[in-house]
Design an enzyme around this catalytic site. Structure first.
Site, PDB file in Angstrom:
ATOM      1  N   TYR A 111      53.663  33.475  16.323  1.00  0.00           N
ATOM      2  CA  TYR A 111      54.322  32.457  15.509  1.00  0.00           C
ATOM      3  C   TYR A 111      55.096  33.120  14.364  1.00  0.00           C
ATOM      4  O   TYR A 111      54.819  34.252  13.967  1.00  0.00           O
ATOM      5  CB  TYR A 111      53.298  31.491  14.904  1.00  0.00           C
ATOM      6  CG  TYR A 111      52.527  30.683  15.914  1.00  0.00           C
ATOM      7  CD1 TYR A 111      53.095  29.577  16.530  1.00  0.00           C
ATOM      8  CD2 TYR A 111      51.219  31.032  16.245  1.00  0.00           C
ATOM      9  CE1 TYR A 111      52.394  28.839  17.453  1.00  0.00           C
ATOM     10  CE2 TYR A 111      50.501  30.286  17.178  1.00  0.00           C
ATOM     11  CZ  TYR A 111      51.094  29.196  17.769  1.00  0.00           C
ATOM     12  OH  TYR A 111      50.387  28.457  18.682  1.00  0.00           O
ATOM     13  N   ASP A 118      47.336  28.327  28.782  1.00  0.00           N
ATOM     14  CA  ASP A 118      48.153  28.012  27.611  1.00  0.00           C
ATOM     15  C   ASP A 118      48.884  26.682  27.796  1.00  0.00           C
ATOM     16  O   ASP A 118      50.050  26.641  28.226  1.00  0.00           O
ATOM     17  CB  ASP A 118      49.141  29.151  27.367  1.00  0.00           C
ATOM     18  CG  ASP A 118      49.873  29.024  26.037  1.00  0.00           C
ATOM     19  OD1 ASP A 118      49.734  27.975  25.385  1.00  0.00           O
ATOM     20  OD2 ASP A 118      50.603  29.968  25.676  1.00  0.00           O
ATOM     21  N   GLN A 177      46.786  33.332  29.435  1.00  0.00           N
ATOM     22  CA  GLN A 177      48.115  32.779  29.665  1.00  0.00           C
ATOM     23  C   GLN A 177      48.102  31.580  30.605  1.00  0.00           C
ATOM     24  O   GLN A 177      48.832  30.612  30.396  1.00  0.00           O
ATOM     25  CB  GLN A 177      49.033  33.870  30.237  1.00  0.00           C
ATOM     26  CG  GLN A 177      49.494  34.864  29.189  1.00  0.00           C
ATOM     27  CD  GLN A 177      50.450  35.894  29.759  1.00  0.00           C
ATOM     28  OE1 GLN A 177      50.535  36.061  30.977  1.00  0.00           O
ATOM     29  NE2 GLN A 177      51.171  36.590  28.898  1.00  0.00           N
ATOM     30  N   ARG A 186      46.396  33.113  22.179  1.00  0.00           N
ATOM     31  CA  ARG A 186      47.548  33.589  22.955  1.00  0.00           C
ATOM     32  C   ARG A 186      47.367  35.064  23.281  1.00  0.00           C
ATOM     33  O   ARG A 186      47.991  35.948  22.686  1.00  0.00           O
ATOM     34  CB  ARG A 186      48.841  33.323  22.195  1.00  0.00           C
ATOM     35  CG  ARG A 186      49.190  31.844  22.201  1.00  0.00           C
ATOM     36  CD  ARG A 186      50.565  31.564  21.664  1.00  0.00           C
ATOM     37  NE  ARG A 186      51.028  30.260  22.120  1.00  0.00           N
ATOM     38  CZ  ARG A 186      52.177  29.715  21.761  1.00  0.00           C
ATOM     39  NH1 ARG A 186      52.986  30.364  20.953  1.00  0.00           N
ATOM     40  NH2 ARG A 186      52.520  28.530  22.205  1.00  0.00           N
ATOM     41  N   SER A 198      52.204  26.093  25.790  1.00  0.00           N
ATOM     42  CA  SER A 198      53.412  26.643  26.406  1.00  0.00           C
ATOM     43  C   SER A 198      53.878  25.816  27.595  1.00  0.00           C
ATOM     44  O   SER A 198      55.072  25.551  27.762  1.00  0.00           O
ATOM     45  CB  SER A 198      53.171  28.094  26.844  1.00  0.00           C
ATOM     46  OG  SER A 198      53.026  28.938  25.728  1.00  0.00           O
TER      47      SER A 198
END
Length: 382
Positions: free
Chosen positions: A232, A136, A133, A128, A139
């Site tokens: 996280y 990802d 991005q 991440r 996500s």
């Protein structure tokens, strides 16, 4: 480009498998992304019917420049769900595989891929970082899950979500609590707010409070913080967990809907909603547990099932993105192509650079086949 036995260059082939898992309706590439790959000189081979679950026909793929055929003969094979043993057996040595592979929870599968000589990239292992991005997939699919979770809650709740003023009187809006303010949680909060509920978010990471408020929701502050690495939450201590449980149990009883999204990669889901909390909720209320695949955030969750306890409905879906396959596939396909464009250069050649953080961290099998970075030049002091 890759080489034939005679040494001639040929276009890299990318195979798109038909998902075999029960209820899996997503597909790893959509026609628009096929066009993006063929423009780079790649040849895309799609298994017949691979896109059917996402309402994409074989004709849609051929019109985009793909060929319908055997995907497992390709240089690069892409999928959504982890491959079965039978599917791993169909992969040739040296094949590149990309998809969700569950490297933290199913080491036997990773060992089987290693034994088969496959170079495997796990979409859930992509770091991440800002450069990654667009790749990802966790996500992108969490966005779908968060949205769908609220629709499930509205379906099962015995009451309206929005406030309604009618000739028969005024109906108060439902109160929805979302536990975990990651991508899924924020999408759930935003969706609950759009449906007219009073939305409240909770997370052990205090820095996400502003994100919760930015989607129009309230912040539930229990005074417990657990900031971890990589975006996280860290695992709570026993003392913190006990205090969190006590305060959460007290708070939960005031909500009509509780949606849980708390997951710790590679570990059992933390228990946030106790049986006592469920017992204290108003009859007709709903708990949507998105952590069912790792045991669930609710003590009374039965993964994959819809159950009732103390007149409260508890729903634990295991693959919500597959219930919205059209957009879930579109988003996932973009993630896949972004990764493929990292490992296939503009000339159509493989660039498996072990010095690239994204490649190194997402490669979960066949790491020894990656190209090692050149040693730094210069001489050592004598």
């Amino acid at each position: 480009m890759t080489e034939t036995e005679s040494g001639e260059a040929r276009a890299i082939t990318i195979g798109v498998v038909a998902e075999s898992g029960e209820g899996e309706r997503r597909v790893a590439l959509v026609p628009k992304m096929v066009q993006r790959l063929t423009r780079r000189g790649a040849r895309v081979v799609v298994a017949s019917g691979a896109g059917a679950g996402a309402h994409l026909s074989d004709d849609d793929y051929t019109e985009a420049g793909a060929t319908i055929g055997e995907p497992y003969d390709a240089d690069v094979v892409v999928g959504v769900a982890p491959p079965s043993d039978a599917e791993i057996a169909r992969l040739r040595e040296g094949t590149i595989l990309a998809g969700f592979l569950a490297p933290l929870s199913d080491q036997n599968r990773i060992s089987a891929l290693e034994k088969a000589g496959v170079i495997a990239f796990a979409m859930e292992s992509i770091p991440r970082i800002s450069r990654a991005q667009a790749m990802d997939a966790l996500s992108s699919q969490a966005n779908v899950a968060g949205y769908r979770a609220v629709l499930l809650a509205a379906q099962h709740l015995a009451r309206f979500f929005p406030m309604l003023t009618t000739a028969a009187g005024t109906v108060k809006p439902a109160k929805a609590l979302v536990l975990g303010a990651g991508v899924a949680g924020l999408q759930a909060l935003a969706t609950a707010k759009r449906l007219g509920a009073q939305a409240t978010g909770y997370d052990v990471r205090p820095e996400v409070a502003d994100q919760v408020r930015s989607v129009g929701a309230q912040w539930l502050d229990l005074g417990i913080e657990a900031v971890g690495e990589g975006g996280y939450a860290r695992e709570l201590t026993e003392e913190e967990r006990a205090e969190q449980q006590r305060k959460l149990t007290e708070a939960i009883t005031g909500f009509d809907v509780v949606i849980t999204t708390a997951l710790v990669p590679g570990r059992a889901a933390p228990k946030l909603v106790s049986a006592e909390a469920v017992r204290g909720m108003r009859p007709g209320s709903v708990v949507i547990d998105l952590a069912g695949e790792t045991g669930g955030n609710c003590e009374l969750t039965e993964p994959g099932q819809v159950t009732t306890a103390h007149d409260v409905t508890i729903v634990s879906p295991l693959n919500l993105p597959a219930e919205m396959p059209d957009h879930a596939s579109e988003l996932y396909a973009r993630n896949i192509v972004e990764l493929l464009e990292l490992i296939i250069d503009t000339d159509g050649r493989l660039t498996l650079d072990a010095g690239d953080e994204i490649i190194a961290k997402s490669c979960v099998a066949g790491n020894d086949k990656l190209s090692q970075p050149e040693p730094a030049s210069g001489t050592e002091d004598s």
